[in-house]
Design a protein around this motif. Structure first.
Motif, PDB file in Angstrom:
ATOM      1  N   GLN A  41      77.508  82.278  37.193  1.00 19.76           N
ATOM      2  CA  GLN A  41      78.901  82.722  37.079  1.00 19.76           C
ATOM      3  C   GLN A  41      79.025  83.784  35.979  1.00 19.76           C
ATOM      4  OE1 GLN A  41      81.265  79.232  36.395  1.00 19.76           O
ATOM      5  NE2 GLN A  41      80.719  78.309  38.337  1.00 19.76           N
ATOM      6  N   TYR A  44      80.913  86.235  35.484  1.00 22.53           N
ATOM      7  CA  TYR A  44      82.255  86.611  35.029  1.00 22.53           C
ATOM      8  C   TYR A  44      82.912  85.517  34.196  1.00 22.53           C
ATOM      9  CZ  TYR A  44      81.948  90.758  37.872  1.00 22.53           C
ATOM     10  OH  TYR A  44      81.561  91.964  38.376  1.00 22.53           O
ATOM     11  N   THR A  95      81.470  86.111  28.429  1.00 21.01           N
ATOM     12  CA  THR A  95      81.788  87.433  27.887  1.00 21.01           C
ATOM     13  C   THR A  95      80.535  88.016  27.238  1.00 21.01           C
ATOM     14  OG1 THR A  95      82.546  86.447  25.826  1.00 21.01           O
ATOM     15  CG2 THR A  95      84.221  86.915  27.473  1.00 21.01           C
ATOM     16  N   TRP A  96      80.074  89.135  27.749  1.00 21.40           N
ATOM     17  CA  TRP A  96      78.848  89.748  27.241  1.00 21.40           C
ATOM     18  C   TRP A  96      79.043  90.316  25.846  1.00 21.40           C
ATOM     19  CZ3 TRP A  96      78.698  94.835  25.854  1.00 21.40           C
ATOM     20  CH2 TRP A  96      79.707  95.662  26.347  1.00 21.40           C
ATOM     21  N   ILE A 144      74.204  88.562  31.861  1.00 22.67           N
ATOM     22  CA  ILE A 144      75.604  88.674  32.284  1.00 22.67           C
ATOM     23  C   ILE A 144      75.850  90.026  32.947  1.00 22.67           C
ATOM     24  CG2 ILE A 144      77.992  88.821  31.480  1.00 22.67           C
ATOM     25  CD1 ILE A 144      77.119  86.800  29.233  1.00 22.67           C
ATOM     26  N   ARG A 190      76.548  90.638  36.888  1.00 29.91           N
ATOM     27  CA  ARG A 190      77.834  91.210  37.293  1.00 29.91           C
ATOM     28  C   ARG A 190      77.624  92.401  38.207  1.00 29.91           C
ATOM     29  NH1 ARG A 190      81.929  91.239  32.076  1.00 29.91           N
ATOM     30  NH2 ARG A 190      82.143  88.982  31.924  1.00 29.91           N
ATOM     31  N   THR A 198      76.437  91.184  41.642  1.00 30.38           N
ATOM     32  CA  THR A 198      77.497  90.571  42.456  1.00 30.38           C
ATOM     33  C   THR A 198      78.491  91.631  42.931  1.00 30.38           C
ATOM     34  OG1 THR A 198      78.762  89.965  40.471  1.00 30.38           O
ATOM     35  CG2 THR A 198      77.313  88.289  41.403  1.00 30.38           C
ATOM     36  N   ARG A 199      78.754  92.655  42.110  1.00 29.29           N
ATOM     37  CA  ARG A 199      79.632  93.745  42.548  1.00 29.29           C
ATOM     38  C   ARG A 199      79.012  94.494  43.719  1.00 29.29           C
ATOM     39  NH1 ARG A 199      80.542  94.927  37.083  1.00 29.29           N
ATOM     40  NH2 ARG A 199      79.066  96.637  37.212  1.00 29.29           N
TER      41      ARG A 199
END
Length: 136
Positions: A62, A64, A67-68, A110, A114, A117-118
Motif C-alpha cells: 500500500q 499510498y 509518506t515518503w 514507496i 507508487r 501502480t500508477r
C-alpha cells in the motif's frame, strides 16, 4: 469489508508482524545480556532491521498509505550525522549508516511502488477505453 478507519486490524495482525516482534524482543534480550558494546550495537541494529520488515511490506502493498517525505528526511538527517562524526568507529557510524540506508530504502520502495501502480492503473484505463471505443 473493512473500514479505512479500522486501523486495529493492521496492528499485530499478520504472521510477519508477530514474527518480527518476537525476533525483536529476542534481540533486545540478547543485547542486554551481552557485555560487548559492539555486539550490543549489532543486536540493536538487527532488531531495528527486523522491526522495519513490516513497514517495508506495508509500503510495498500500500504505497499510498505511507509518506515518503518523512523517510527521506530521516535518511537526510542520518546522512548529516555521518558527515559530522569526528571519531570514525563502528559504534559511532553503525546506527546513522543503518538508518540512512533503511529510511532511503523505505522512501525508494514507496516511490517505486507508487509509480508502478500508477503505470498499471493507466494501462488498465487505456485498455478499457479501447474496448469501449472500437474506432481507436
Amino acid at each position: 469489508t473493512r473500514l479505512v478507519s479500522d486501523w486495529s486490524s493492521d496492528v499485530c495482525s499478520s504472521d510477519l508482524d508477530i514474527t518480527c516482534q518476537l525476533l525483536a524482543v529476542f534481540g533486545i534480550i540478547v543485547w542486554q545480556l551481552s557485555d560487548n558494546p559492539s555486539l550490543g550495537v549489532i543486536f540493536a541494529l538487527v532488531v531495528f532491521i527486523i522491526a522495519s520488515l513490516p513497514t517495508w511490506h506495508h509500503a510495498w502493498l500500500q504505497p499510498y498509505a505511507e509518506t515518503w517525505q518523512g523517510f527521506a528526511i530521516g535518511a537526510f538527517g542520518s546522512l548529516m550525522t555521518i558527515v559530522i562524526v569526528t571519531q570514525i568507529s563502528f559504534i559511532a557510524l553503525a546506527f546513522p549508516v543503518t538508518i540512512t540506508l533503511n529510511c532511503g530504502l523505505t522512501a525508494a520502495i514507496i516511490l517505486m511502488r507508487r509509480r508502478a501502480t500508477r503505470l498499471a492503473h493507466s494501462t488498465r484505463l487505456k485498455a478499457k477505453s479501447s474496448l469501449l471505443d472500437p474506432a481507436r
